[in-house]
Scaffold this motif. Structure first.
Motif, PDB file in Angstrom:
ATOM      1  N   SER A  28      28.991  21.167  -3.391  1.00 35.03           N
ATOM      2  CA  SER A  28      27.562  20.943  -3.285  1.00 35.03           C
ATOM      3  C   SER A  28      27.065  20.232  -4.525  1.00 35.03           C
TER       4      SER A  28
ATOM      5  N   PRO B 142      21.662  16.376  -2.054  1.00 28.00           N
ATOM      6  CA  PRO B 142      21.077  17.487  -2.816  1.00 28.00           C
ATOM      7  C   PRO B 142      20.605  18.668  -1.965  1.00 28.00           C
ATOM      8  N   VAL B 143      20.320  18.432  -0.678  1.00 25.82           N
ATOM      9  CA  VAL B 143      19.814  19.548   0.133  1.00 25.82           C
ATOM     10  C   VAL B 143      20.876  20.130   1.055  1.00 25.82           C
TER      11      VAL B 143
ATOM     12  N   SER C 160      16.766  20.534  -6.081  1.00 25.77           N
ATOM     13  CA  SER C 160      17.369  20.860  -4.792  1.00 25.77           C
ATOM     14  C   SER C 160      16.563  21.885  -4.019  1.00 25.77           C
TER      15      SER C 160
ATOM     16  N   THR D 236      24.118  20.228  -6.666  1.00 30.23           N
ATOM     17  CA  THR D 236      22.871  20.933  -6.941  1.00 30.23           C
ATOM     18  C   THR D 236      22.140  20.233  -8.080  1.00 30.23           C
TER      19      THR D 236
END
Lengths: 290, 400
Positions: free
Chosen positions: A122, A211-212, A128, A124
């Protein structure tokens, strides 16, 4: 009322991102008449580029300017060395190009798995999970930015296709390839550029999604399917249609999730897909005429 | 002279022949079939389990193997799909001729694969597939090491009775899969027993980008507790978006699966803090070899393991133990040996018993953990706690 508004906001924001994913595919579809079934996989690749850059401290929004050209070049290479040779061979049907994209998608997925393993990664960032509130409605900062950038890209794309020479050539090739060739358009070069553009656009979507969301090698498949639905919804080859298609899918998923149950999210999307095929075979393009 | 050479030659040939057959005999291996998702979206867990199986088999082989033979693991990839899992088991049984099977990660795949093993009468020691129905079919060739999904929240139940007594209402979110449905159904039953009211109950499709429509509903209902049955990345997004929407229940509880993995904390960041999860295993539990397994895994592979890995390692221990005790290496005798299993593993004591509707099921305690400052701490029951629980979870706005 808050629940309804929040659902609409969530759907529209997600729809913006979907639109960006769909535009690349619809562009390629319009010009070459083939569905690029490696579309989601190319997005996955861009997300890995974003991930690698983020481990070096590069923000996803800056990574956008690295991933897009990279994927543009990759798209150009794919069209030039893998897809165009298939057109030249007389005996081979155009469907073989579609099969080729399936193969490319698989190879990309497995190469990524080989390098990064199947681990979830991920990206982050500080924003985020940041939100701002309008009344009781929360807006995810990252998704709002993504929505704005997606709109900007779509607008730019629209302008590019309508106003520039290259854009006109692309549209000419999409409308009638033989006629375009006779008018002196180098259609071979146009297809190469179009595939590059399509790849670059979906790369942008990947960077904005990173980012999400999260990234893993098998992420491509589901997004290829989404892009396909959006392309059909919007009408094959229509950029404005892709926005409508994206936002419609986003809204349908959100409303379906709130009022039918989230387990039916995919079913709602696919039902609309079938309804459009049945009652509006040309997609939203038929309504907008652009 | 000639005769002597001839005799010596014969002896030498005979000796060589014996040596050769001897070496051929010791090179023979016992094949153990392992069904795991090695590609596809569950490959992450498949990898942890595969490494644990390999580590356990290596250790057993280093100690001389079983019956003087080495254990040879034959992995088959089920790709997370039931139909692929079925044919993988068929392949292991008919082509590789394995006398015993183990593995079985997702419930859907395990449910599809176990009837094949039963039909061919090859014992199958399940390490992870947790849908209750798997051991409720009276299959005499199917054994399960891990507790069924309905027992995952046992520790949560006692926590609610002992500590969080003021929790009266619940929102229940679950992945729309065999595992998620089975877990949520049993948790619903538990809520009934505890007198809790379920305000929202929602399934969702794994891999969704946006959980806000569902979470908005949860927020509007304002429950005391949110119980989620999710795999790792859905879990992380659920928590991140709960934070975005400022949903403030007294506690967030994950029902096993995703919430205990390091990736969850890494991806959810600050949103992971304070989240409770039911779990089946921790390296700090007083089982022989548990800590050693955990440390060795980390040293060997440079990544962390968790309860899924311990299940796999324990499954290998159980299979090796049964192979040692079996009268012969036929599937039938191995099955009989498995049925008589009574062994201590890194995952806890294993004994296959019948209770409730289940047969040949291992019965184990479950535990509750909580993320505190980026570390996963055991908090319940008190006897195994490494830190005191933080209850209720602080409001998002009041956190730094």
């Amino acid at each position: 009322m808050d629940v309804f508004l929040q659902t609409i906001v969530a759907g529209v924001l997600k729809g913006g991102l979907y639109a960006l994913i769909g535009i690349g595919m619809t562009l390629i579809m319009g010009v070459m008449g083939i569905i690029n079934l490696a579309h989601g996989q190319l997005m996955m690749l861009a997300m890995y580029v974003t991930f690698v850059l983020s481990t070096m401290g590069v923000d996803p929004y800056i990574a956008l300017f690295i991933a897009m050209p990279l994927l543009f070049l990759l798209g150009v290479a794919i069209q030039k060395f893998l897809l165009n040779p298939l057109i030249k061979a007389d005996t081979i049907l155009p469907e073989n190009q579609v099969l080729m994209t399936v193969g490319i998608g698989m190879v990309v997925t497995e190469i990524v798995r080989f390098i990064f393993t199947s681990d979830y990664k991920s990206v982050t960032t500080t924003y985020s999970e940041r939100t701002f509130f309008l009344g009781n409605i929360s807006f995810s900062v990252a998704l709002t930015i993504a929505f704005a950038i997606a709109l900007a890209f779509t607008g730019a794309m629209f302008w590019f296709l309508l106003k520039t020479d290259l854009g006109r050539s692309i549209r000419a090739t999409a409308q009638d390839k033989d006629a375009a060739t006779l008018m002196g358009v180098n259609t071979g070069r146009i297809t190469v550029i179009t595939f590059g553009l399509g790849s670059g656009l979906v790369a942008a979507a990947g960077c904005l999604l990173a980012p999400v969301y999260y990234v893993f090698p098998d992420l491509g498949g589901p997004f290829t399917a989404k892009a396909f639905i959006i392309t059909i919804l919007g009408g094959l080859g229509s950029t404005v249609g892709a926005i409508f298609g994206g936002v419609t899918l986003g809204l349908a998923e959100s409303l379906g999730a709130t009022y039918f149950g989230m387990e039916f999210e995919d079913i709602v999307g696919l039902t609309i897909f079938i309804l459009v095929l049945l009652f509006l075979p040309g997609g939203f393009k038929r309504l907008t005429k652009v | 002279m000639k005769g002597k050479v001839g005799k010596a030659f014969v002896v030498a040939v005979a000796a060589m022949a014996i040596m050769m057959t001897g070496s051929a005999w010791s090179a023979e291996t016992i094949k153990v079939g392992v069904l795991l998702p090695l590609t596809g979206s569950q490959a992450k867990f498949g990898e942890i389990e595969k490494r644990s199986y390999e580590m356990a088999a290596e250790e057993i082989n280093a100690k001389g193997g079983v019956r003087g033979m080495k254990i040879e693991l034959r992995f088959e990839d089920d790709t997370g799909k039931p139909d692929v899992g079925r044919s993988a088991v068929e392949k292991l049984i008919s082509r590789d001729k394995v006398p015993v099977l183990t593995g079985g990660y997702s419930s859907s795949v395990t449910l599809a694969a176990t009837p094949v093993a039963q039909q061919f009468k090859v014992p199958f020691v399940i390490s992870t597939g947790s849908d209750d129905a798997i051991t409720e079919k009276k299959y005499d060739y199917i054994f399960r090491i891990n507790p069924p999904a309905s027992e995952y929240p046992n520790a949560v139940k006692t926590f609610l009775q002992g500590v969080a007594k003021d929790v009266k209402t619940v929102a229940l979110l679950y992945e729309n899969s065999a595992f998620g449905q089975s877990s949520s159904k049993s948790f619903e039953k538990d809520c009934g027993e505890l007198g809790l009211k379920i305000l929202v109950k929602e399934g969702y499709q794994a891999g969704a980008i946006d959980f806000k429509p569902v979470l908005t509903k949860v927020k509007a209902a304002n429950p005391d507790m949110i119980y989620m049955v999710s795999y790792v990345m859905d879990a992380s997004l659920l928590m991140r978006q709960s934070k975005e929407l400022r949903i403030n229940p007294k506690l967030f509880v994950g029902g096993g699966a995703g919430f205990t993995l390091p990736e969850f904390a890494k991806s959810a960041g600050a949103a992971a803090d304070g989240v409770y999860s039911a779990t089946l295993w921790l390296e700090t539990l007083p089982f022989p070899g548990a800590k050693a397994y955990f440390d060795k895994f980390q040293k060997k592979y440079g990544s962390e393991t968790e309860y899924h890995g311990a299940e796999a390692y324990a499954a290998m221990q159980v299979v090796a133990d049964a192979l040692k005790r079996a009268k012969s290496l036929t599937p039938k005798d191995i099955r009989d040996a498995l049925a008589a299993t009574n062994v201590k593993t890194v995952f806890g004591p294993v004994k296959f018993i019948s209770y409730g509707k289940m047969t040949q099921q291992n019965k184990l305690d479950t535990y509750m953990v909580q993320w505190q400052k980026g570390e996963l701490e055991a908090v319940w029951p008190k006897s195994v706690a490494t830190k005191k629980y933080i209850y209720p979870t602080p409001n998002w706005d009041k956190r730094k």
